[in-house]
Design a protein around this motif. Structure first.
Motif, short mmCIF file in Angstrom:
data_model
loop_
_atom_site.label_atom_id
_atom_site.label_comp_id
_atom_site.label_asym_id
_atom_site.label_seq_id
_atom_site.Cartn_x
_atom_site.Cartn_y
_atom_site.Cartn_z
N ARG A 95 0.72 -1.14 0.07
CA ARG A 95 -0.09 -0.03 0.05
C ARG A 95 1.03 1.22 0.13
NH1 ARG A 95 2.34 1.64 4.13
NH2 ARG A 95 2.24 1.02 6.31
N GLU A 124 -4.22 8.39 4.80
CA GLU A 124 -3.99 8.63 6.43
C GLU A 124 -4.19 10.30 6.67
OE1 GLU A 124 -0.43 6.32 7.50
OE2 GLU A 124 -1.42 4.94 6.97
N TYR A 152 -0.96 7.39 14.46
CA TYR A 152 -0.45 6.47 13.43
C TYR A 152 -0.02 4.82 13.60
CZ TYR A 152 3.02 4.28 10.33
OH TYR A 152 3.61 3.29 9.33
N1 GLU Z 1 1.28 8.32 6.59
C1 GLU Z 1 2.47 7.72 6.81
C2 GLU Z 1 3.63 8.73 6.05
O1 GLU Z 1 3.27 9.37 5.11
C3 GLU Z 1 2.78 6.53 6.29
C4 GLU Z 1 3.95 5.61 6.61
C5 GLU Z 1 3.67 4.17 6.22
O2 GLU Z 1 3.78 4.07 4.99
O3 GLU Z 1 3.28 3.27 6.93
O4 GLU Z 1 4.68 9.02 6.66
#
Ligand code: GLU
Length: 548
Positions: free
Chosen positions: A38, A74, A233
């Protein structure tokens, strides 16, 4: 206090249990060895070159194995979320031909493992949070910001590791009455993980890039749910990657420090851990040392930079492949012209400690990429760029496509195509002189030549110029005109005894080139004249003479 009771008090509205979720999101049926990866960015509107580096890794791993590459958004930090963030991400990666098989999409979601936006998954997180409370693995913490700041200040003054642990974890084993009272008073709380780890212990772990590593156990009771019920997270990572059945998590190495916590969390939740690839960062040389590409200091950190400059996406992607796999260049030399998807991408060949960004290398790849395109592909590439950044130039080009393509055909094809163009934003400078509206003489006349000689040579050329001549006849005439005016027609002879000559045929060509193209360097002058046509060639030479 009784955990069951606490769980009900904290999450009275949550009626689902983890089993419901397991049923809703069953393991995927995929062929043996298929990887599920992902790309999980925050929709902040900013895409870092490192994002593409990671996404390309995800995409290759998934598609090379017949697996699934999906997009998860996210967006738990509302402050950082921009309105069209998802579109920007999809568009930015689409430019590099990175396409998601499922996940968040411009018009909603696509796939059976959604919702793919964390902001829409509250019920799912709370289901697992409630279970952790039931199991005695999570508890509410009612500390205020001020109380936490006081704890931090005290730890600092005592030179202790900061964080909510040991005696500082004041709500960890709080008496029932205290918890009930806080709940009755409707005090806001966060949900914390009850860590059983100790900094005395080490955990062994194998990362697919970094290899075997040993990390110190986590003893901090990190936050799982913030006071608004939104997950951190860490918690979202565990729940989402489990339920979305991710097999390989590719993420920046900065997450390694929290890995010990993630290991505990997966275990506490009863989830099997995915495989991890913690990617090295993209570095750049700076004042003798190397440092991380910085969003603040380096324009090239932004993916948008490459688009604006007009690097063909294929070139940026090709360049990234050289950063991603150390044996890529060797493969490319042995397999020119083959789609990069045929390259056997391997996590083992990824950089462990950091890969160095180099403009020189990128530019070189970009030049080769453009040199290998047909004139028509170059035309399309330039126009697409110019429509966005220089619409007037785009209109000029499109006004006569075949004229533009004849210009772009000069030096193209054959074994050694000219590598004249690095980026689309440089094309106007490269071919602008073919258009009267952009033409002007920008280079100076080389020193050491009398104006009268230049005049005489140009006049001589005009007299003998016949556009029906082939290249050889054309050049013979130039030599002859030069010789009549004291310019040696033979370079070798001139080099061995320049005395007695005013210059050589190279100087004669420079005068003509300057008059016709406005510059001392240009594509093949015969071809240029052929494209410009007799009238414009003659007019430019006459105008140039007058300007001297
Ligand atoms: N949203 C996180 C970031 O942008 C994702 C990190 C991940 O891929 O788990 O750093």
């Amino acid at each position: 206090m009784d955990n069951e009771k606490l769980a009900e008090l904290l999450f009275p509205d949550v009626t689902s249990v983890p089993d419901d979720m397991e049923k809703r999101y069953p393991p995927r049926t995929l062929p043996e060895g298929a990887k599920v990866t992902r790309f999980a960015p925050s929709p902040t509107g900013f895409m870092h070159l490192g994002n593409l580096y990671g996404a390309l890794t995800d995409e290759r791993l998934a598609h090379q194995s017949g697996g699934v590459f999906y997009l998860r958004i996210e967006d738990t930090d509302g402050k950082r979320t921009v309105e069209n963030g998802v579109d920007l991400i999809i568009r930015a990666l689409g430019q590099f031909d990175l396409k998601f098989d499922e996940g968040a999409a411009s018009d909603g979601d696509n796939g059976a493992y959604g919702p793919y936006r964390q902001s829409e998954r509250k019920e799912i997180y709370q289901t697992y949070a409630k279970q952790l409370v039931r199991d005695g693995k999570a508890y509410p913490c009612f500390c205020t910001e001020q109380e936490l700041a006081d704890i931090r200040a005290e730890q600092e003054s005592e030179k202790l590791t900061p964080g909510y642990y040991g005696k500082w974890a004041v709500w960890r084993d709080a008496p029932e009455e205290k918890v009930l009272k806080a709940l009755e008073e409707n005090k806001p709380f966060v949900l914390r993980f009850r860590s059983e780890g100790s900094p005395e212990n080490k955990v062994k772990f194998t990362d697919m890039i970094k290899g075997d590593i040993e990390v110190t156990e986590n003893d901090i009771d990190h936050v799982l749910l913030k006071s608004d019920g939104i997950p951190t997270y860490h918690f979202a990572h565990a729940v989402d990657d489990h339920l979305m059945r991710t097999t390989h998590v590719v993420r920046d190495e900065s997450w390694l420090s929290t890995l010990p916590f993630h290991i505990q969390l997966f275990r506490a939740l009863g989830f099997r851990m995915p495989k991890y690839l913690h990617t090295a960062q993209v570095l750049k040389n700076d004042g003798g040392g190397k440092r991380k590409l910085s969003k603040r200091k380096d324009p090239e950190a932004a993916l948008a930079f490459y688009h604006e400059k007009g690097y063909p996406s294929a070139a940026v992607k090709e360049y990234l492949m050289t950063l991603l796999n150390s044996n890529y260049e060797e493969w490319r030399t042995a397999n020119p012209g083959v789609p990069l998807e045929s390259f056997p991408f391997s996590a083992k060949k990824m950089s462990v400690s950091g890969c160095l960004f180099s403009f020189e290398k990128l530019d070189d790849i970009s030049r080769s990429t453009i040199a290998a395109m047909s004139a028509s592909e170059v035309f399309d590439g330039v126009c697409r760029w110019a429509e966005e950044y220089d619409p007037e130039f785009a209109a000029t080009l499109k006004n006569d496509r075949s004229y533009a393509e004849s210009i772009l055909s000069v030096g193209r094809g054959g074994n050694k195509p000219r590598k004249d163009i690095t980026v689309w934003s440089g094309v106007k400078q490269y071919m602008g002189f073919f258009y009267d509206r952009y033409f002007s003489v920008t280079d100076p006349l080389p020193e050491g030549h009398d104006k009268s000689d230049v005049h005489a040579v140009l006049d001589g050329f005009l007299l003998s110029y016949d556009p029906a001549d082939d290249q050889q006849q054309w050049f013979e005439k130039i030599k002859a005109v030069g010789e009549r005016n004291g310019y040696c027609p033979n370079m070798k002879e001139y080099r061995s005894s320049p005395e007695g000559w005013k210059g050589s045929v190279a100087d004669v060509s420079s005068f003509l080139r300057l008059a016709v193209t406005g510059r001392l360097a240009s594509p093949d002058l015969y071809a240029v004249m052929e494209i410009l046509g007799k009238d414009r060639v003659e007019k430019r030479i006459k105008d140039f003479k007058e300007s001297l």
